[in-house]
Design a protein around this motif. Structure first.
Motif, PDB file in Angstrom:
ATOM      1  N   HIS A 173       0.863  -1.189   0.000  1.00 39.90           N
ATOM      2  CA  HIS A 173       0.000   0.000   0.000  1.00 39.90           C
ATOM      3  C   HIS A 173       0.890   1.226   0.000  1.00 39.90           C
ATOM      4  O   HIS A 173       1.976   1.217   0.552  1.00 39.90           O
ATOM      5  CB  HIS A 173      -0.890   0.036   1.247  1.00 39.90           C
ATOM      6  CG  HIS A 173      -1.777  -1.152   1.385  1.00 39.90           C
ATOM      7  ND1 HIS A 173      -2.840  -1.394   0.557  1.00 39.90           N
ATOM      8  CD2 HIS A 173      -1.725  -2.196   2.241  1.00 39.90           C
ATOM      9  CE1 HIS A 173      -3.426  -2.523   0.913  1.00 39.90           C
ATOM     10  NE2 HIS A 173      -2.765  -3.036   1.933  1.00 39.90           N
ATOM     11  N   GLY A 174       0.416   2.288  -0.595  1.00 38.61           N
ATOM     12  CA  GLY A 174       1.185   3.523  -0.606  1.00 38.61           C
ATOM     13  C   GLY A 174       0.641   4.466  -1.643  1.00 38.61           C
ATOM     14  O   GLY A 174      -0.452   4.267  -2.183  1.00 38.61           O
ATOM     15  N   ASP A 175       1.405   5.485  -1.942  1.00 37.76           N
ATOM     16  CA  ASP A 175       1.015   6.487  -2.926  1.00 37.76           C
ATOM     17  C   ASP A 175       1.388   6.023  -4.321  1.00 37.76           C
ATOM     18  O   ASP A 175       2.207   6.635  -4.995  1.00 37.76           O
ATOM     19  CB  ASP A 175       1.669   7.830  -2.611  1.00 37.76           C
ATOM     20  CG  ASP A 175       1.150   8.436  -1.324  1.00 37.76           C
ATOM     21  OD1 ASP A 175      -0.006   8.158  -0.974  1.00 37.76           O
ATOM     22  OD2 ASP A 175       1.901   9.185  -0.681  1.00 37.76           O
ATOM     23  N   SER A 176       0.800   4.934  -4.760  1.00 37.71           N
ATOM     24  CA  SER A 176       1.060   4.365  -6.075  1.00 37.71           C
ATOM     25  C   SER A 176      -0.210   3.654  -6.529  1.00 37.71           C
ATOM     26  O   SER A 176      -0.956   3.123  -5.702  1.00 37.71           O
ATOM     27  CB  SER A 176       2.213   3.345  -5.986  1.00 37.71           C
ATOM     28  OG  SER A 176       2.378   2.678  -7.220  1.00 37.71           O
ATOM     29  N   PRO A 177      -0.461   3.627  -7.824  1.00 38.99           N
ATOM     30  CA  PRO A 177      -1.603   2.851  -8.305  1.00 38.99           C
ATOM     31  C   PRO A 177      -1.380   1.348  -8.129  1.00 38.99           C
ATOM     32  O   PRO A 177      -2.309   0.562  -8.245  1.00 38.99           O
ATOM     33  CB  PRO A 177      -1.706   3.223  -9.783  1.00 38.99           C
ATOM     34  CG  PRO A 177      -0.418   3.852 -10.143  1.00 38.99           C
ATOM     35  CD  PRO A 177       0.205   4.361  -8.890  1.00 38.99           C
ATOM     36  N   ILE A 178      -0.147   0.953  -7.826  1.00 39.41           N
ATOM     37  CA  ILE A 178       0.162  -0.459  -7.596  1.00 39.41           C
ATOM     38  C   ILE A 178      -0.038  -0.737  -6.109  1.00 39.41           C
ATOM     39  O   ILE A 178       0.636  -0.154  -5.260  1.00 39.41           O
ATOM     40  CB  ILE A 178       1.606  -0.791  -8.032  1.00 39.41           C
ATOM     41  CG1 ILE A 178       1.776  -0.500  -9.527  1.00 39.41           C
ATOM     42  CG2 ILE A 178       1.941  -2.246  -7.712  1.00 39.41           C
ATOM     43  CD1 ILE A 178       3.208  -0.571 -10.016  1.00 39.41           C
ATOM     44  N   GLY A 179      -0.969  -1.591  -5.815  1.00 43.68           N
ATOM     45  CA  GLY A 179      -1.250  -1.933  -4.432  1.00 43.68           C
ATOM     46  C   GLY A 179      -2.028  -3.226  -4.373  1.00 43.68           C
ATOM     47  O   GLY A 179      -2.519  -3.726  -5.387  1.00 43.68           O
ATOM     48  N   GLY A 180      -2.131  -3.788  -3.207  1.00 46.70           N
ATOM     49  CA  GLY A 180      -2.904  -5.003  -3.036  1.00 46.70           C
ATOM     50  C   GLY A 180      -2.202  -6.002  -2.149  1.00 46.70           C
ATOM     51  O   GLY A 180      -1.439  -5.633  -1.246  1.00 46.70           O
ATOM     52  N   HIS A 181      -2.449  -7.272  -2.427  1.00 45.58           N
ATOM     53  CA  HIS A 181      -1.975  -8.347  -1.560  1.00 45.58           C
ATOM     54  C   HIS A 181      -1.436  -9.473  -2.423  1.00 45.58           C
ATOM     55  O   HIS A 181      -2.099  -9.917  -3.355  1.00 45.58           O
ATOM     56  CB  HIS A 181      -3.125  -8.852  -0.689  1.00 45.58           C
ATOM     57  CG  HIS A 181      -3.908  -7.737  -0.075  1.00 45.58           C
ATOM     58  ND1 HIS A 181      -3.513  -7.087   1.061  1.00 45.58           N
ATOM     59  CD2 HIS A 181      -5.047  -7.118  -0.493  1.00 45.58           C
ATOM     60  CE1 HIS A 181      -4.380  -6.136   1.346  1.00 45.58           C
ATOM     61  NE2 HIS A 181      -5.322  -6.129   0.417  1.00 45.58           N
ATOM     62  N   ILE A 182      -0.237  -9.926  -2.111  1.00 48.26           N
ATOM     63  CA  ILE A 182       0.434 -10.975  -2.877  1.00 48.26           C
ATOM     64  C   ILE A 182       0.603 -12.191  -1.972  1.00 48.26           C
ATOM     65  O   ILE A 182       1.102 -12.062  -0.846  1.00 48.26           O
ATOM     66  CB  ILE A 182       1.817 -10.498  -3.371  1.00 48.26           C
ATOM     67  CG1 ILE A 182       1.679  -9.261  -4.268  1.00 48.26           C
ATOM     68  CG2 ILE A 182       2.550 -11.625  -4.085  1.00 48.26           C
ATOM     69  CD1 ILE A 182       2.991  -8.556  -4.557  1.00 48.26           C
ATOM     70  N   ARG A 183       0.238 -13.342  -2.469  1.00 48.76           N
ATOM     71  CA  ARG A 183       0.459 -14.594  -1.739  1.00 48.76           C
ATOM     72  C   ARG A 183       1.931 -14.971  -1.941  1.00 48.76           C
ATOM     73  O   ARG A 183       2.268 -15.793  -2.776  1.00 48.76           O
ATOM     74  CB  ARG A 183      -0.485 -15.672  -2.253  1.00 48.76           C
ATOM     75  CG  ARG A 183      -0.405 -16.966  -1.523  1.00 48.76           C
ATOM     76  CD  ARG A 183      -1.079 -17.046  -0.203  1.00 48.76           C
ATOM     77  NE  ARG A 183      -2.531 -16.989  -0.330  1.00 48.76           N
ATOM     78  CZ  ARG A 183      -3.325 -16.843   0.704  1.00 48.76           C
ATOM     79  NH1 ARG A 183      -2.830 -16.752   1.919  1.00 48.76           N
ATOM     80  NH2 ARG A 183      -4.611 -16.777   0.548  1.00 48.76           N
ATOM     81  N   LYS A 184       2.799 -14.321  -1.180  1.00 47.69           N
ATOM     82  CA  LYS A 184       4.253 -14.467  -1.332  1.00 47.69           C
ATOM     83  C   LYS A 184       4.708 -15.920  -1.251  1.00 47.69           C
ATOM     84  O   LYS A 184       5.620 -16.332  -1.965  1.00 47.69           O
ATOM     85  CB  LYS A 184       4.967 -13.616  -0.283  1.00 47.69           C
ATOM     86  CG  LYS A 184       6.479 -13.621  -0.399  1.00 47.69           C
ATOM     87  CD  LYS A 184       7.071 -12.690   0.635  1.00 47.69           C
ATOM     88  CE  LYS A 184       8.119 -13.245   1.494  1.00 47.69           C
ATOM     89  NZ  LYS A 184       8.024 -14.421   2.219  1.00 47.69           N
ATOM     90  N   ASP A 185       4.069 -16.700  -0.417  1.00 45.49           N
ATOM     91  CA  ASP A 185       4.480 -18.102  -0.263  1.00 45.49           C
ATOM     92  C   ASP A 185       4.233 -18.927  -1.523  1.00 45.49           C
ATOM     93  O   ASP A 185       4.781 -20.015  -1.653  1.00 45.49           O
ATOM     94  CB  ASP A 185       3.770 -18.743   0.928  1.00 45.49           C
ATOM     95  CG  ASP A 185       4.274 -18.183   2.253  1.00 45.49           C
ATOM     96  OD1 ASP A 185       5.343 -17.532   2.266  1.00 45.49           O
ATOM     97  OD2 ASP A 185       3.587 -18.388   3.276  1.00 45.49           O
ATOM     98  N   ASN A 186       3.440 -18.419  -2.455  1.00 47.69           N
ATOM     99  CA  ASN A 186       3.215 -19.124  -3.726  1.00 47.69           C
ATOM    100  C   ASN A 186       4.337 -18.865  -4.727  1.00 47.69           C
ATOM    101  O   ASN A 186       4.379 -19.483  -5.779  1.00 47.69           O
ATOM    102  CB  ASN A 186       1.877 -18.733  -4.348  1.00 47.69           C
ATOM    103  CG  ASN A 186       0.704 -19.355  -3.614  1.00 47.69           C
ATOM    104  OD1 ASN A 186       0.880 -20.145  -2.696  1.00 47.69           O
ATOM    105  ND2 ASN A 186      -0.496 -18.989  -4.018  1.00 47.69           N
ATOM    106  N   CYS A 187       5.229 -17.958  -4.405  1.00 43.18           N
ATOM    107  CA  CYS A 187       6.349 -17.658  -5.292  1.00 43.18           C
ATOM    108  C   CYS A 187       7.350 -18.801  -5.227  1.00 43.18           C
ATOM    109  O   CYS A 187       7.845 -19.150  -4.147  1.00 43.18           O
ATOM    110  CB  CYS A 187       7.010 -16.337  -4.894  1.00 43.18           C
ATOM    111  SG  CYS A 187       8.365 -15.848  -5.980  1.00 43.18           S
ATOM    112  N   ALA A 188       7.629 -19.403  -6.379  1.00 44.50           N
ATOM    113  CA  ALA A 188       8.568 -20.521  -6.458  1.00 44.50           C
ATOM    114  C   ALA A 188       9.963 -20.058  -6.869  1.00 44.50           C
ATOM    115  O   ALA A 188      10.956 -20.695  -6.527  1.00 44.50           O
ATOM    116  CB  ALA A 188       8.060 -21.566  -7.445  1.00 44.50           C
ATOM    117  N   SER A 189      10.037 -18.954  -7.619  1.00 44.61           N
ATOM    118  CA  SER A 189      11.319 -18.414  -8.073  1.00 44.61           C
ATOM    119  C   SER A 189      11.093 -17.008  -8.605  1.00 44.61           C
ATOM    120  O   SER A 189       9.964 -16.575  -8.806  1.00 44.61           O
ATOM    121  CB  SER A 189      11.932 -19.299  -9.172  1.00 44.61           C
ATOM    122  OG  SER A 189      11.104 -19.304 -10.316  1.00 44.61           O
ATOM    123  N   VAL A 190      12.202 -16.324  -8.831  1.00 42.05           N
ATOM    124  CA  VAL A 190      12.183 -14.995  -9.443  1.00 42.05           C
ATOM    125  C   VAL A 190      13.124 -15.065 -10.634  1.00 42.05           C
ATOM    126  O   VAL A 190      14.252 -15.551 -10.511  1.00 42.05           O
ATOM    127  CB  VAL A 190      12.632 -13.903  -8.446  1.00 42.05           C
ATOM    128  CG1 VAL A 190      12.584 -12.524  -9.103  1.00 42.05           C
ATOM    129  CG2 VAL A 190      11.782 -13.933  -7.172  1.00 42.05           C
TER     130      VAL A 190
END
Length: 174
Positions: free
Chosen positions: A101-118
């Protein structure tokens, strides 16, 4: 991981054939044509075009990209390609989510634990260099992608490109 891919031989052959037809096309479209996952396409890109790192680097990478200024944030599903320009806000973890959250149009909630790699992706896209960071899930699809933006002449913004390259290079195997 690229050249010594874990992609099974028949899947790999289909992926290579589809990639050869349109090497600078949309990864998801190439994957669909080959009946493989986008992750399998990223794994067979030429050496250096996709640098895959472990999910344990999620927070460090997110935090560093927060210094890049306005980026292009993309969520690409079979039903929509959603694009938002803005800076990446700092996040915090709570209740199983990475909350932004912040002063950006990009916001929300990410299920970080579903990330397998970057995956840091540096490849041609419709004839132009494109640089992005893909947060991949364990199904082989991108949860979301963060792209280096372009200027009014459609060139990659040099400052962001330098930051992308520096961040990616921290993770290139020696």
């Amino acid at each position: 991981m690229n050249a010594d891919s874990d992609v099974k031989p028949d899947r790999r052959e289909r992926a290579l054939a589809a990639l050869a037809e349109k090497p600078d096309g949309v990864v998801e479209a190439i994957a669909a044509k080959a009946e493989v996952t986008p992750a399998e396409i990223l794994e067979i890109l030429p050496r250096g075009a996709a640098v895959i790192v472990g999910k344990d680097h999620f927070l460090d990478i997110w935090s560093e990209m927060g210094t890049w200024g306005e980026v292009l944030f993309i969520v690409h599903t079979e039903d929509i390609v959603l694009e938002a320009e803005g800076s990446l806000p700092a996040g915090s973890e709570a209740h199983g989510w990475f909350n932004i959250h912040g002063d950006s149009p990009i916001g929300g909630h990410i299920r970080k634990d579903n990330c397998a790699s970057v995956t840091f992706v540096d490849r041609a896209f419709h004839g132009r260099r494109s640089c992005s960071v893909w947060f991949m899930n364990d199904k082989g699809s991108a949860m979301f992608k963060v792209f280096v933006r372009r200027d009014e002449n459609r060139e990659l913004i040099a400052e962001q490109l330098n930051k992308f390259e520096a961040l990616r290079d921290r993770y290139v195997p020696a």
